[in-house]
Design an enzyme around this catalytic site. Sequence first.
Site, PDB file in Angstrom:
ATOM      1  N   CYS A 198       0.945  -1.128   0.167  1.00  0.00           N
ATOM      2  CA  CYS A 198      -0.039   0.009  -0.098  1.00  0.00           C
ATOM      3  C   CYS A 198       0.982   1.188   0.056  1.00  0.00           C
ATOM      4  CB  CYS A 198      -1.019  -0.051   1.192  1.00  0.00           C
ATOM      5  SG  CYS A 198      -2.372   0.987   1.055  1.00  0.00           S
ATOM      6  N   HIS A 251      -3.781  -5.135   0.900  1.00  0.00           N
ATOM      7  CA  HIS A 251      -3.139  -5.609   1.938  1.00  0.00           C
ATOM      8  C   HIS A 251      -3.331  -7.256   2.223  1.00  0.00           C
ATOM      9  CE1 HIS A 251      -2.631  -1.787   4.300  1.00  0.00           C
ATOM     10  NE2 HIS A 251      -3.553  -1.367   3.466  1.00  0.00           N
ATOM     11  N   GLU A 261      -1.968  -9.066   4.306  1.00  0.00           N
ATOM     12  CA  GLU A 261      -1.737  -9.423   5.528  1.00  0.00           C
ATOM     13  C   GLU A 261      -3.153  -9.816   5.999  1.00  0.00           C
ATOM     14  OE1 GLU A 261      -1.134  -4.844   5.772  1.00  0.00           O
ATOM     15  OE2 GLU A 261      -0.925  -6.577   4.357  1.00  0.00           O
TER      16      GLU A 261
END
Length: 521
Positions: free
Chosen positions: A87, A178, A180
């Site tokens: 990002c 993202h 994660e």
Amino acid sequence: MSIQLHDKVSLLILDFGSQYTQLIARRLREYGIYCEIVPYHEKLEAIKAREPKGIILSGGPASVYEEDAFLIDKAVFELGIPVLGICYGMQLMTHYFGGVVAKAEHHEYGKAEVIFDALEGSESKLFEGCHSGKVVWMSHGDKVEKLPEGFTRIAHSTNSPFAAIAHQEKPFYAVQFHPEVVHSEEGALYLKNFALGICGCENDWNMHNFAEEQIKKIQERVKSGKVLCAVSGGVDSSVVAALLYRAIGEKLIPVFVDHGLLRAGEREAVEKMFKENLHVPLITVDASEIFLGKLKGVSDPETKRKIIGETFIEVFDVEAKKHDGIQYLAQGTLYPDVIESVSVKGPSKTIKSHHNVGGLPDWMTFELIEPLRELFKDEVRALGAELGMPREMLMRHPFPGPGLAIRIMGEVNFEDLELLRKADVIMLDELKKSGFYDKTWQAFTVLLNVRSVGVMGDNRTYDNTVCVRVVEAIDGMTATFAHLPHELLERMSTRIINEVDGINRVVYDISSKPPATIEWE
């Protein structure tokens, strides 16, 4: 201020202030890859000294084109190791290499479908074994308008023409989404590919190795000395006590401080648990009057936390003087506690003080031992299982060190503590009977600093309001409110109002983390 746990590390994550940064570390550790998080302004020499095999640039709230943008030393890209930007990290990489980043016409938040572009050679390594068309989680207000020279697009989405990019010759990769976050369907695999396939990290991080390493370190450090262990009865301090007892045996002096801010029956349960399950001798100190006296007239949550932390230290110091040879104080500090106490903006901009973090006062004579300070909550539970601790002990819901003091809005007093304890017992009883206790991460009640008008029988009441907070989470880094059946919530409310004098209204917290936190204070 930088938090360094090991001299060397497989991966370093430079934190630019994203709410998801800790999740990056969690996802990597799930694959046995050890990594640490440091502020984005970590000195280049300190980074080089750690000898990381790769670097990850986290997301963040800033914009690279603003005057106060969070920037790093460009020499990070000259260390000869792979770099992954996430990002804001992708925008920063684009900016540094001469690309164009601008404010997006439409912000992109939420789920998006990512399509892989034609992949060849090293550019495909990030998505190796993954599938095109999977859902990922976007959260950005800026966009890459023009790629830097030497970079190519490797994935796009409907609203992001550059959802992922890679350098054509160097091991530099970046994604606009993202990976994660659990909403990114194969995101963890992208991180795994970067760490194992691109950086060549080893995946030997596990709790068996960790336990053996910590036991050896504790034995080498303590030698003939003694360790005073702060015990709360929660998972963290119980695992610390079990680990220390395994390492040094009778040289451990575990002390349980009843600060008067415990849940109903907590003291008795802790004493029974240590005697019957851990077989560790426990010293109990009743310091409730001391704590409540110091909290009198205090309503600010940050001040309450600091008072409780300082008073704990004072009580332990008094207890330590009763025993000869104590050199160390052990605490159950976890990695999130350490990270949250250091802002990416530097030591002057602390995000949140933690009663276990920050070192000891100058007047104290013993040193800190924090064997869990590099672990996340679920890793602590795994360590406890490795040490042979019973499941019912390890799966207890988290309980904060400051106790009920941060679940009472405003000043803390004995009467309000009793009200809250009674409401909490009822809520937990209903939650357990319904089978939802083991399905949720944390459940508790909060006594709000709000009174409201009610009618009970033919009489007007003007009494307290209690909030029920039940959340679901994997590691506590993010959480969603539990969608409990209305019938269950109704039973909780009815029983609390009918059985606890002084409460006439019950509300349910439907906030998630983020933007809210799990605890109210």
